[in-house]
Scaffold this motif. Structure first.
Motif, short mmCIF file in Angstrom:
data_model
loop_
_atom_site.label_atom_id
_atom_site.label_comp_id
_atom_site.label_asym_id
_atom_site.label_seq_id
_atom_site.Cartn_x
_atom_site.Cartn_y
_atom_site.Cartn_z
N LEU A 171 0.83 -1.21 0.00
CA LEU A 171 0.00 0.00 0.00
C LEU A 171 0.87 1.26 0.00
O LEU A 171 0.55 2.25 -0.67
CB LEU A 171 -0.93 0.00 1.22
N LEU A 172 1.98 1.22 0.74
CA LEU A 172 2.89 2.35 0.76
C LEU A 172 3.52 2.57 -0.61
O LEU A 172 3.74 3.71 -1.04
CB LEU A 172 3.98 2.13 1.81
N LEU A 173 3.84 1.47 -1.30
CA LEU A 173 4.44 1.58 -2.63
C LEU A 173 3.50 2.30 -3.58
O LEU A 173 3.93 3.10 -4.42
CB LEU A 173 4.76 0.18 -3.16
N LYS A 174 2.20 2.05 -3.44
CA LYS A 174 1.19 2.72 -4.27
C LYS A 174 0.81 4.10 -3.73
O LYS A 174 -0.01 4.78 -4.33
CB LYS A 174 -0.05 1.83 -4.37
N LYS A 175 1.39 4.45 -2.58
CA LYS A 175 1.08 5.73 -1.91
C LYS A 175 -0.42 5.85 -1.64
O LYS A 175 -1.02 6.92 -1.81
CB LYS A 175 1.62 6.91 -2.71
N ASP A 176 -0.99 4.75 -1.21
CA ASP A 176 -2.42 4.67 -0.90
C ASP A 176 -2.61 5.02 0.57
O ASP A 176 -2.70 4.15 1.44
CB ASP A 176 -2.93 3.26 -1.21
N ARG A 177 -2.71 6.32 0.86
CA ARG A 177 -2.80 6.78 2.24
C ARG A 177 -4.06 6.23 2.93
O ARG A 177 -3.99 5.78 4.07
CB ARG A 177 -2.80 8.31 2.28
N ALA A 178 -5.18 6.28 2.23
CA ALA A 178 -6.43 5.78 2.82
C ALA A 178 -6.33 4.29 3.10
O ALA A 178 -6.80 3.79 4.14
CB ALA A 178 -7.60 6.07 1.89
N GLY A 179 -5.71 3.54 2.17
CA GLY A 179 -5.54 2.11 2.37
C GLY A 179 -4.65 1.78 3.55
O GLY A 179 -4.93 0.87 4.34
N VAL A 180 -3.56 2.55 3.70
CA VAL A 180 -2.65 2.36 4.83
C VAL A 180 -3.36 2.65 6.14
O VAL A 180 -3.27 1.89 7.11
CB VAL A 180 -1.40 3.25 4.69
N ALA A 181 -4.09 3.76 6.19
CA ALA A 181 -4.81 4.13 7.41
C ALA A 181 -5.86 3.08 7.78
O ALA A 181 -6.02 2.73 8.95
CB ALA A 181 -5.46 5.50 7.24
N GLY A 182 -6.57 2.58 6.76
CA GLY A 182 -7.60 1.57 7.01
C GLY A 182 -7.01 0.27 7.52
O GLY A 182 -7.54 -0.33 8.47
N LEU A 183 -5.90 -0.17 6.93
CA LEU A 183 -5.26 -1.40 7.38
C LEU A 183 -4.68 -1.23 8.77
O LEU A 183 -4.76 -2.14 9.61
CB LEU A 183 -4.18 -1.84 6.39
N ALA A 184 -4.10 -0.06 9.06
CA ALA A 184 -3.53 0.19 10.39
C ALA A 184 -4.62 0.14 11.45
O ALA A 184 -4.41 -0.40 12.55
CB ALA A 184 -2.84 1.55 10.41
N SER A 190 -1.24 1.59 16.98
CA SER A 190 -1.43 2.81 17.76
C SER A 190 -1.60 4.02 16.85
O SER A 190 -1.12 4.04 15.71
CB SER A 190 -0.24 3.03 18.69
N ASP A 191 -2.26 5.05 17.38
CA ASP A 191 -2.51 6.25 16.59
C ASP A 191 -1.21 6.89 16.11
O ASP A 191 -1.13 7.37 14.97
CB ASP A 191 -3.31 7.26 17.42
N GLU A 192 -0.19 6.92 16.99
CA GLU A 192 1.07 7.56 16.62
C GLU A 192 1.72 6.84 15.44
O GLU A 192 2.16 7.48 14.47
CB GLU A 192 2.03 7.55 17.82
N SER A 194 0.20 4.75 13.34
CA SER A 194 -0.70 4.82 12.19
C SER A 194 -0.50 6.13 11.44
O SER A 194 -0.46 6.17 10.20
CB SER A 194 -2.16 4.70 12.65
N GLU A 195 -0.37 7.22 12.20
CA GLU A 195 -0.15 8.52 11.59
C GLU A 195 1.17 8.55 10.83
O GLU A 195 1.26 9.09 9.72
CB GLU A 195 -0.16 9.62 12.65
N ALA A 196 2.20 7.96 11.44
CA ALA A 196 3.51 7.93 10.80
C ALA A 196 3.48 7.12 9.51
O ALA A 196 4.04 7.53 8.47
CB ALA A 196 4.55 7.35 11.76
N LEU A 197 2.82 5.95 9.53
CA LEU A 197 2.72 5.12 8.33
C LEU A 197 1.97 5.84 7.22
O LEU A 197 2.41 5.86 6.06
CB LEU A 197 2.03 3.80 8.67
N ALA A 198 0.81 6.41 7.55
CA ALA A 198 0.02 7.10 6.54
C ALA A 198 0.77 8.30 5.97
O ALA A 198 0.71 8.59 4.77
CB ALA A 198 -1.31 7.54 7.14
N ALA A 199 1.52 8.99 6.83
CA ALA A 199 2.25 10.18 6.39
C ALA A 199 3.33 9.84 5.38
O ALA A 199 3.67 10.67 4.51
CB ALA A 199 2.87 10.89 7.58
N LEU A 200 3.89 8.61 5.46
CA LEU A 200 4.94 8.21 4.52
C LEU A 200 4.45 8.28 3.08
O LEU A 200 5.25 8.47 2.16
CB LEU A 200 5.42 6.80 4.84
#
Length: 313
Positions: A171-184, A190-192, A194-200
């Protein structure tokens, strides 16, 4: 076409040699376990294997030359003092993941810098790569610079399976922020984190903009902060070189072989749908073959570079 290809090799050879890199040759196939030792399970699954009819041993066509260089440094060149600067030309063979638009055989040229582990060594490789492309008259480039340690540090300590981590990476490779947030959220991360992963997914662009944002985001993750510091040191070492103006920072950069441990970079040319060059630091790879020394390198896709030459001309 063959004439153009050999002219390209001559230009790259000159650039490599002018920067102090000595050419070595590696075999087109070896015992399969030689490659398997240096590759991830996913990469090893793409090896083209066959059985030696004389002794029944499983052999494999090389899918990557860097593990062969690692074995060379731990074996025949084990007594050679570092630093060592090597370059190579050769064809690699890979099982295709998709039947369309994917080559089974690729012509590569590359360099490996063995021994130095500092940011100046990392910057040297980017400079040599840039000089090599310039020698091939390919100048309209963009260099994507990242650090695998940043993602590793964000994932470290999470109670997730290897398959779930791989799903996050995809998901990160595709830069799918919504997908990363949903999977997290599904994985109860944790919120911290999850935020870091989505921000990448959105941390790419000019270094002066991206690095301050990332430092604030990752200030409570020391390993990530270390990766950011390394990127800043690399950029400082590149100031004044033409490649510096071509760099964008992409902290969500996922592409490449699984043996990378530090900075990674990919070079893109307008109109070419894949990187024409890529590389990075792999400090633990040679140790898998018996000699614990750091190293880094890059490979150029010669056929992709030939296509880029045609487009620029």
């Amino acid at each position: 076409m063959a004439t153009e290809f050999y002219k390209l090799q001559a230009a790259l050879t000159g650039a490599f040699e002018n920067n102090g890199y000595q050419r070595v040759l590696t075999p087109a196939f070896e015992l399969a376990h030689i490659f398997e030792r240096g590759l991830s399970a996913t990469e090893a699954s793409r090896l083209l294997r066959f059985v030696d009819p004389q002794n029944g041993e499983v052999l494999a066509l090389r899918s990557d030359i860097t593990p062969q260089i690692a074995r060379l440094m731990a074996g025949p060149m084990a007594d050679v003092d570092v630093p060592v600067r090597l370059c190579y030309f050769g064809r690699v063979f890979r099982m295709r993941e998709h039947l369309e638009f994917q080559r089974r055989e690729l012509a590569q040229a590359g360099v490996e810098l063995i021994g130095p582990a500092n940011a100046e060594a990392d910057a040297e490789l980017i400079r040599v790569c840039s000089d090599s492309l310039n020698a091939a008259d390919v100048t309209n480039c963009r260099v994507s610079l990242g650090h695998v340690g940043i993602l590793h540090s964000v994932l470290d300590g999470l109670e997730i399976t290897a398959a779930q981590a791989q799903e996050l990476r995809a998901l990160l490779l595709k830069k799918d922020r919504a997908g990363v947030a949903g999977l997290a959220q599904k994985l109860a991360i944790s919120d911290e984190r999850s935020e870091a992963l989505a921000a990448l997914c959105g941390l790419y662009g000019h270094a002066d903009e991206i690095l301050p944002r990332a430092e604030k985001l990752f200030e409570n993750i020391p390993e990530a902060a270390s990766g950011l510091s390394r990127l800043k040191a690399i950029l400082d070492a590149l100031r004044g070189h033409p490649s510096f103006e071509q760099i964008i920072v992409d902290l969500g950069e996922m592409q490449g072989f699984g043996y990378y441990t530090g900075f990674v970079f990919h070079v893109y040319v307008t109109g070419i749908g894949h990187a024409v060059a890529s590389g990075g630091r792999y400090d633990t790879l040679i140790a898998k073959y018996g000699r614990d020394i750091p190293a880094a390198g890059f490979a150029i896709d010669e056929e992709g570079l030939t296509e880029a030459q045609h487009r620029e001309q």
